[in-house]
Design a protein around this motif. Sequence first.
Motif, PDB file in Angstrom:
ATOM      1  N   ILE A 284       1.020  -1.394  -0.047  1.00  0.00           N
ATOM      2  CA  ILE A 284      -0.051   0.145   0.139  1.00  0.00           C
ATOM      3  C   ILE A 284       0.943   1.250  -0.294  1.00  0.00           C
ATOM      4  O   ILE A 284       0.775   2.079  -0.885  1.00  0.00           O
ATOM      5  CB  ILE A 284      -0.793   0.176   1.260  1.00  0.00           C
TER       6      ILE A 284
ATOM      7  N   ASN B  25     -10.788  -4.147  -5.046  1.00  0.00           N
ATOM      8  CA  ASN B  25     -11.179  -2.739  -4.791  1.00  0.00           C
ATOM      9  C   ASN B  25     -10.650  -2.039  -3.496  1.00  0.00           C
ATOM     10  O   ASN B  25     -10.556  -0.801  -3.647  1.00  0.00           O
ATOM     11  CB  ASN B  25     -12.962  -2.440  -5.086  1.00  0.00           C
ATOM     12  N   LEU B  26     -10.975  -2.705  -2.492  1.00  0.00           N
ATOM     13  CA  LEU B  26     -10.401  -2.188  -1.185  1.00  0.00           C
ATOM     14  C   LEU B  26      -8.973  -1.824  -1.300  1.00  0.00           C
ATOM     15  O   LEU B  26      -8.418  -0.873  -0.870  1.00  0.00           O
ATOM     16  CB  LEU B  26     -10.504  -3.244  -0.008  1.00  0.00           C
ATOM     17  N   ARG B  27      -8.130  -2.843  -2.130  1.00  0.00           N
ATOM     18  CA  ARG B  27      -7.085  -2.424  -1.898  1.00  0.00           C
ATOM     19  C   ARG B  27      -6.540  -1.435  -2.852  1.00  0.00           C
ATOM     20  O   ARG B  27      -5.653  -0.117  -2.365  1.00  0.00           O
ATOM     21  CB  ARG B  27      -6.080  -3.848  -2.583  1.00  0.00           C
ATOM     22  N   LYS B  28      -7.065  -1.285  -3.767  1.00  0.00           N
ATOM     23  CA  LYS B  28      -6.843  -0.037  -4.778  1.00  0.00           C
ATOM     24  C   LYS B  28      -7.195   1.125  -4.100  1.00  0.00           C
ATOM     25  O   LYS B  28      -6.474   2.135  -4.150  1.00  0.00           O
ATOM     26  CB  LYS B  28      -7.687  -0.185  -6.117  1.00  0.00           C
ATOM     27  N   SER B  29      -8.390   1.191  -3.437  1.00  0.00           N
ATOM     28  CA  SER B  29      -8.660   2.453  -2.590  1.00  0.00           C
ATOM     29  C   SER B  29      -7.631   2.689  -1.569  1.00  0.00           C
ATOM     30  O   SER B  29      -7.508   3.829  -1.423  1.00  0.00           O
ATOM     31  CB  SER B  29     -10.328   2.509  -2.249  1.00  0.00           C
ATOM     32  N   GLY B  30      -7.277   1.744  -1.010  1.00  0.00           N
ATOM     33  CA  GLY B  30      -6.299   1.794  -0.021  1.00  0.00           C
ATOM     34  C   GLY B  30      -4.874   2.784  -0.590  1.00  0.00           C
ATOM     35  O   GLY B  30      -4.523   3.681  -0.130  1.00  0.00           O
ATOM     36  N   ILE B  31      -4.538   2.121  -1.805  1.00  0.00           N
ATOM     37  CA  ILE B  31      -3.279   2.867  -2.477  1.00  0.00           C
ATOM     38  C   ILE B  31      -3.589   4.389  -2.726  1.00  0.00           C
ATOM     39  O   ILE B  31      -2.971   5.222  -2.584  1.00  0.00           O
ATOM     40  CB  ILE B  31      -2.906   1.765  -3.796  1.00  0.00           C
ATOM     41  N   ARG B  32      -4.905   4.606  -3.232  1.00  0.00           N
ATOM     42  CA  ARG B  32      -5.174   5.848  -3.635  1.00  0.00           C
ATOM     43  C   ARG B  32      -5.330   6.800  -2.531  1.00  0.00           C
ATOM     44  O   ARG B  32      -4.729   7.966  -2.522  1.00  0.00           O
ATOM     45  CB  ARG B  32      -6.695   5.907  -4.336  1.00  0.00           C
ATOM     46  N   TYR B  33      -5.602   6.378  -1.329  1.00  0.00           N
ATOM     47  CA  TYR B  33      -5.955   7.077   0.012  1.00  0.00           C
ATOM     48  C   TYR B  33      -4.393   7.429   0.270  1.00  0.00           C
ATOM     49  O   TYR B  33      -4.121   8.892   0.520  1.00  0.00           O
ATOM     50  CB  TYR B  33      -6.832   6.167   0.999  1.00  0.00           C
TER      51      TYR B  33
ATOM     52  N   ASP C 223      -1.575   7.232  -1.208  1.00  0.00           N
ATOM     53  CA  ASP C 223      -0.674   8.121  -2.250  1.00  0.00           C
ATOM     54  C   ASP C 223      -1.189   9.512  -2.203  1.00  0.00           C
ATOM     55  O   ASP C 223      -0.374  10.403  -2.301  1.00  0.00           O
ATOM     56  CB  ASP C 223      -0.794   7.658  -3.792  1.00  0.00           C
TER      57      ASP C 223
ATOM     58  N   LEU D 257      -5.169   4.664   7.863  1.00  0.00           N
ATOM     59  CA  LEU D 257      -5.806   3.707   6.809  1.00  0.00           C
ATOM     60  C   LEU D 257      -6.419   2.704   7.257  1.00  0.00           C
ATOM     61  O   LEU D 257      -7.811   2.570   6.625  1.00  0.00           O
ATOM     62  CB  LEU D 257      -4.490   3.129   5.966  1.00  0.00           C
TER      63      LEU D 257
ATOM     64  N   ALA E 107     -10.087   4.323   8.002  1.00  0.00           N
ATOM     65  CA  ALA E 107     -10.743   4.532   6.747  1.00  0.00           C
ATOM     66  C   ALA E 107     -11.324   3.369   6.318  1.00  0.00           C
ATOM     67  O   ALA E 107     -12.484   3.282   5.818  1.00  0.00           O
ATOM     68  CB  ALA E 107      -9.691   5.178   5.621  1.00  0.00           C
ATOM     69  N   TYR E 108     -10.571   2.355   6.339  1.00  0.00           N
ATOM     70  CA  TYR E 108     -11.141   0.772   6.091  1.00  0.00           C
ATOM     71  C   TYR E 108     -12.210   0.655   6.889  1.00  0.00           C
ATOM     72  O   TYR E 108     -13.269   0.149   6.171  1.00  0.00           O
ATOM     73  CB  TYR E 108     -10.065  -0.172   5.999  1.00  0.00           C
TER      74      TYR E 108
ATOM     75  N   MET F 268     -12.216   8.135   2.042  1.00  0.00           N
ATOM     76  CA  MET F 268     -12.633   6.938   0.885  1.00  0.00           C
ATOM     77  C   MET F 268     -14.110   7.026   0.467  1.00  0.00           C
ATOM     78  O   MET F 268     -14.251   6.379  -0.620  1.00  0.00           O
ATOM     79  CB  MET F 268     -12.160   5.548   1.592  1.00  0.00           C
TER      80      MET F 268
ATOM     81  N   HIS G 296       2.263   4.682  -7.971  1.00  0.00           N
ATOM     82  CA  HIS G 296       0.931   4.602  -8.071  1.00  0.00           C
ATOM     83  C   HIS G 296       0.729   3.472  -9.000  1.00  0.00           C
ATOM     84  O   HIS G 296       0.078   2.667  -8.850  1.00  0.00           O
ATOM     85  CB  HIS G 296       0.430   5.940  -8.319  1.00  0.00           C
TER      86      HIS G 296
ATOM     87  N   LEU H  70      -0.904  -0.132  -8.115  1.00  0.00           N
ATOM     88  CA  LEU H  70      -2.108  -0.721  -8.633  1.00  0.00           C
ATOM     89  C   LEU H  70      -2.316  -1.799  -9.615  1.00  0.00           C
ATOM     90  O   LEU H  70      -2.801  -2.710  -9.594  1.00  0.00           O
ATOM     91  CB  LEU H  70      -2.905   0.458  -9.186  1.00  0.00           C
TER      92      LEU H  70
END
Lengths: 242, 280
Positions: free
Chosen positions: A56, A73-81, A83, A99, A102-103, B4, B123, B127
């Motif tokens: 992450i 999807n959870l993994r990706k939103s974690g990375i977005r959050y 970054d 994090l 947020a999860y 989120m 990023h 991903l």
Amino acid sequence: MTMPFYVSPEQFLQDKAEYAKKGISRGRSIAVLEVVEGILLVADNPSHALHKISEIYDRVAFAGVGKYSEFENLRKSGIRYADLKGFLYSREDVTGRSLANAYSELLGNSFSQEMKPMEVEIILADLGSGERSNEIYRISFDGSIFDESLVSVVGGRSEQLKAFLRERVRPGVTMSEGLGLVRAGFLAQNENGHSVENMEAALLERAGNGRCFRRLSSAEIAGFLSEGEGGGLAHGTSDLRS
Amino acid sequence: MSPMREGSLWWGGSSFVELLRHVRMSSGEPGILSGMGGGNSPVPSGGNSLEGIPVWHGTTVLALRTASGVIMAADRQASEGYQVADRAIHKIFPVDRGSAVAIAGAAGPAIEMARLFRVEIEHYEKLEGVSLSLLGKSNKLGQMVREHLPLAMQGLVVVPLYAGFDDRSGEGRIFKYDAVGGRYEEEEYHANGSGGLFARNVLKMSYRPGLAEEEGVQIALRALYEAADEDLGTGGPDFVRGIYPTVYSLTRSGVEGIPTDRVSRILREISDSLRRREKT
């Protein structure tokens, strides 16, 4: 005129929880261990392309079981959050705790508001540095969050594996010993045996600088396992066979 | 910064730049990516609106190919007009395991761009589970320079130099850019910034294909030395304060900074050799 059936909120939530639990227990297990070298994440995963463990941020790793599309999807939103936060503020300001919160919020909302709850359970591992100790959070399908140490297990028959590992993992265990213990646990779980090929593993490396997440290849895992067997692990595995 | 649940993080792409744009637009914040991209520039458009506003400029950066990869080097000075704004800034930024970006031009937006570029590459890698090809990364940087065009037209020109070790072709590669985002691959060497011309001249005289790393570092430092000699904006080696150019070696094993003591030793040798020449 037909009346809609009345379902009490209690019953409704209970049904949802049961549905989610069923989905999660069908999956295979993931174990997260605190080892000397850092934090070790090991998954029982027959696929080499679809990962259950991933990076992450610099010192934060993610592991998810359950429905692939949902934890992906959870993994990706974690990375977005992470970054976004790291870019807008600073890299040091991305913490496992925020994090995890947020999860927890995301899963909690989804559980209470959506018809279908998410069939996932995740672990968020944050590698400590200097004075700060490691943080391991297990977050359940309904958003409940558990702060764990030394060993954390999700998915499959997690209770059995957790009991197995809790009994054997001691503070100060090395990575290769840890790998061996988790493998012994997987073997105990599966009557049909378990192949090393089906192990996915990664390490949040304490010695690392910057991005500490390191994925271990099958060859590396096999290497560490044979290294561990030479040490004090023989005892653990013989225990298992008896 | 959206939490989120606001939906923006469910957006499906792998680009951080797009994500940042998306988040900032949905939160109604004016100005995207420090002014990059379109009409939402924080600087009023039209006319030379930056006239009179002091802007820091980074000066000379260079890269040259060696047998094992690429050597990148940059001086440490930031200038504000005819004055020194900073004697010890860094203009080379490692992007990932195998590449680095060096930036000349308006220092503020340049450093911001390098930071954004690094996050963008990381990023994508996280991903997608695989990293972009070196060519893919270089094109992405070109797009970022192009998006910066509105600010470039007001004088905040940013010109990066991108280099890395290409795992697929097994060699070092250098990409240079112009202010409007054109990307050009360079086979041998390139230098940018106010002292770039002088540095290029030195490189032109000394460069030959298949240089050893050690020689590459020497040539790079000699080029910077001469650039500092001729150009007011470029900082030379500062033996008094102990400030020396940054040098990176990009090879198969990664991006590695050349230690300061090695850099200072080579620079002393250069200045000593020049001193002897003056005596005779």
